[in-house]
Scaffold this active site. Structure first.
Site, mmCIF file in Angstrom:
data_model
loop_
_atom_site.group_PDB
_atom_site.id
_atom_site.type_symbol
_atom_site.label_atom_id
_atom_site.label_comp_id
_atom_site.label_asym_id
_atom_site.label_seq_id
_atom_site.Cartn_x
_atom_site.Cartn_y
_atom_site.Cartn_z
ATOM 1 N N HIS A 176 4.909 -0.022 -0.605
ATOM 2 C CA HIS A 176 5.727 -0.865 0.332
ATOM 3 C C HIS A 176 4.741 -1.839 0.966
ATOM 4 O O HIS A 176 3.345 -1.711 0.864
ATOM 5 C CB HIS A 176 6.452 0.040 1.411
ATOM 6 C CG HIS A 176 5.409 0.843 2.364
ATOM 7 N ND1 HIS A 176 4.784 1.810 1.894
ATOM 8 C CD2 HIS A 176 4.976 0.313 3.512
ATOM 9 C CE1 HIS A 176 3.945 2.167 3.173
ATOM 10 N NE2 HIS A 176 4.306 1.219 3.878
ATOM 11 N N CYS A 179 5.587 6.595 3.995
ATOM 12 C CA CYS A 179 4.294 5.883 3.496
ATOM 13 C C CYS A 179 3.846 6.479 2.370
ATOM 14 O O CYS A 179 2.823 5.821 1.680
ATOM 15 C CB CYS A 179 3.452 5.845 4.538
ATOM 16 S SG CYS A 179 3.876 4.931 6.074
ATOM 17 N N ASP A 230 -5.078 -10.447 0.277
ATOM 18 C CA ASP A 230 -3.559 -11.261 0.239
ATOM 19 C C ASP A 230 -3.131 -11.262 -1.071
ATOM 20 O O ASP A 230 -3.452 -11.545 -2.088
ATOM 21 C CB ASP A 230 -4.019 -12.837 0.529
ATOM 22 C CG ASP A 230 -2.462 -13.362 0.799
ATOM 23 O OD1 ASP A 230 -1.740 -12.619 1.574
ATOM 24 O OD2 ASP A 230 -2.278 -14.402 0.667
ATOM 25 N N HIS A 231 -1.626 -10.794 -0.769
ATOM 26 C CA HIS A 231 -0.837 -10.528 -2.085
ATOM 27 C C HIS A 231 -1.446 -9.577 -2.902
ATOM 28 O O HIS A 231 -1.482 -9.849 -4.348
ATOM 29 C CB HIS A 231 -0.586 -11.913 -2.586
ATOM 30 C CG HIS A 231 0.481 -12.568 -1.637
ATOM 31 N ND1 HIS A 231 0.250 -12.975 -0.786
ATOM 32 C CD2 HIS A 231 2.047 -12.543 -1.968
ATOM 33 C CE1 HIS A 231 1.295 -13.720 -0.160
ATOM 34 N NE2 HIS A 231 2.260 -13.536 -1.062
ATOM 35 N N HIS A 233 1.046 -1.112 0.023
ATOM 36 C CA HIS A 233 -0.096 -0.048 -0.134
ATOM 37 C C HIS A 233 0.799 1.269 0.131
ATOM 38 O O HIS A 233 1.914 1.243 0.273
ATOM 39 C CB HIS A 233 -0.965 -0.060 1.309
ATOM 40 C CG HIS A 233 -0.322 0.132 2.448
ATOM 41 N ND1 HIS A 233 -0.910 0.491 3.831
ATOM 42 C CD2 HIS A 233 1.156 0.154 2.835
ATOM 43 C CE1 HIS A 233 -0.275 0.681 4.875
ATOM 44 N NE2 HIS A 233 1.128 0.558 4.141
ATOM 45 N N HIS A 267 3.408 -5.262 3.826
ATOM 46 C CA HIS A 267 3.708 -5.680 5.262
ATOM 47 C C HIS A 267 2.921 -7.141 5.379
ATOM 48 O O HIS A 267 2.138 -7.495 4.564
ATOM 49 C CB HIS A 267 2.582 -4.697 6.288
ATOM 50 C CG HIS A 267 3.147 -3.350 6.266
ATOM 51 N ND1 HIS A 267 4.030 -2.981 7.003
ATOM 52 C CD2 HIS A 267 2.578 -2.339 5.766
ATOM 53 C CE1 HIS A 267 4.358 -1.489 7.016
ATOM 54 N NE2 HIS A 267 3.277 -1.074 6.235
#
Lengths: 136, 140
Positions: free
Chosen positions: A39, A33, A79-80, A14, A41
């Site tokens: 980037h 950010c 996810d991903h 994000h 998480h």
């Protein structure tokens, strides 16, 4: 009333950017950010539901069903993924941990039949997490 | 929409649990190993929870930079790598983690204005943790 918590993990990228802010404001408010390339998480999700224990099954909720709902409504979508670009909620909202927790609540809450959603907790890192208890 | 945001910080400090108003025997009976006159230390984990409406423009309850800077300046600089017994705040107070938890809550409550302070949770070891919400019941 018994509370039951199920955990899951998802990895996503994000960045934080508000088009209404000037580039300088975006940089000042969001810092690193704000990098437009994003980037990532490893997010950890905790979903807590509450309800009375069913006398016949001994369950507050059928864990298999809860897991399926979490997979279908949350993990398949997040996810991903690059949250800003691939998740509809974040085309208008900034995908902060706060907004991710709220979005997950709204994805799960209408799908739960027996137990009631109590809390959505999202860890962005082990040192930072957000709890959302609904709008009330 | 209101959300709760929690942030964890680490600091290390030493202390000795001893109350001058008690006899040596009473101190030993009450505090056990923690009464060792030379003190001992812990790696404390501080968990600060704040809450508030999520700002529509930033998506945030409060800016983490503001919270981090406040905790760094007002809490970690005060307690990290210190002997708690030597600090003014513990001049007449036994530096139990209960008392430390309350002091940290008060520092945040008085000085941090960017969001509502919900609670302070302090882990003394992996086995012990303490929570303080200004005297009110904790939300489950």
């Amino acid at each position: 009333m018994v509370y039951l918590t199920r955990k899951a993990e998802f990895s996503a990228s994000h960045y934080y950017h508000n088009p209404e802010f000037t580039p300088d404001e975006n940089k000042r408010i969001f810092g690193k950010c704000n990098n437009p390339n994003g980037h990532g998480h490893n997010y950890a999700l905790e979903v807590t539901v509450k309800g009375e224990v069913d006398q016949r099954s001994g369950f507050v909720v059928d864990l298999k069903q809860l897991k399926e709902i979490m997979n279908k409504e949350v993990l398949d979508a997040l996810d991903h993924r690059f949250l800003n670009k691939e998740v509809p909620e974040f085309s208008r909202q900034i995908p902060t941990t706060e907004n991710i927790a709220i979005a997950i609540w709204h994805r799960l809450e209408p799908k739960l039949r027996t137990a009631k959603l109590h809390r959505v907790r999202v860890y962005e890192t082990p040192d930072l997490f957000v709890d959302f208890y609904g709008e009330a | 929409m209101k959300a709760h945001l929690s942030r964890r910080y680490l600091f290390s400090a030493s202390h000795r649990l001893h109350n001058d108003a008690m006899s040596a025997e009473e101190n030993r009976a009450t505090y056990g190993k923690c009464n060792n006159p030379h003190g001992h230390g812990h790696n404390y984990v501080l968990e600060v929870t704040v809450s508030g409406p999520v700002d529509e423009r930033t998506g945030m309850v409060c800016n983490l930079v503001d919270l981090d800077q406040f905790v760094e300046r007002e809490v970690l600089e005060r307690f990290d790598h210190q002997n708690l017994n030597t600090l003014p705040g513990f001049a007449g107070t036994v530096p139990t983690t209960e008392n430390l938890c309350e002091q940290i809550y008060d520092i945040l409550q008085r000085g941090f204005g960017y969001a509502h302070l919900e609670k302070v949770r302090l882990e003394e070891t992996l086995m012990n943790s303490f929570e303080y919400a200004g005297g009110v019941e904790l939300r489950k």
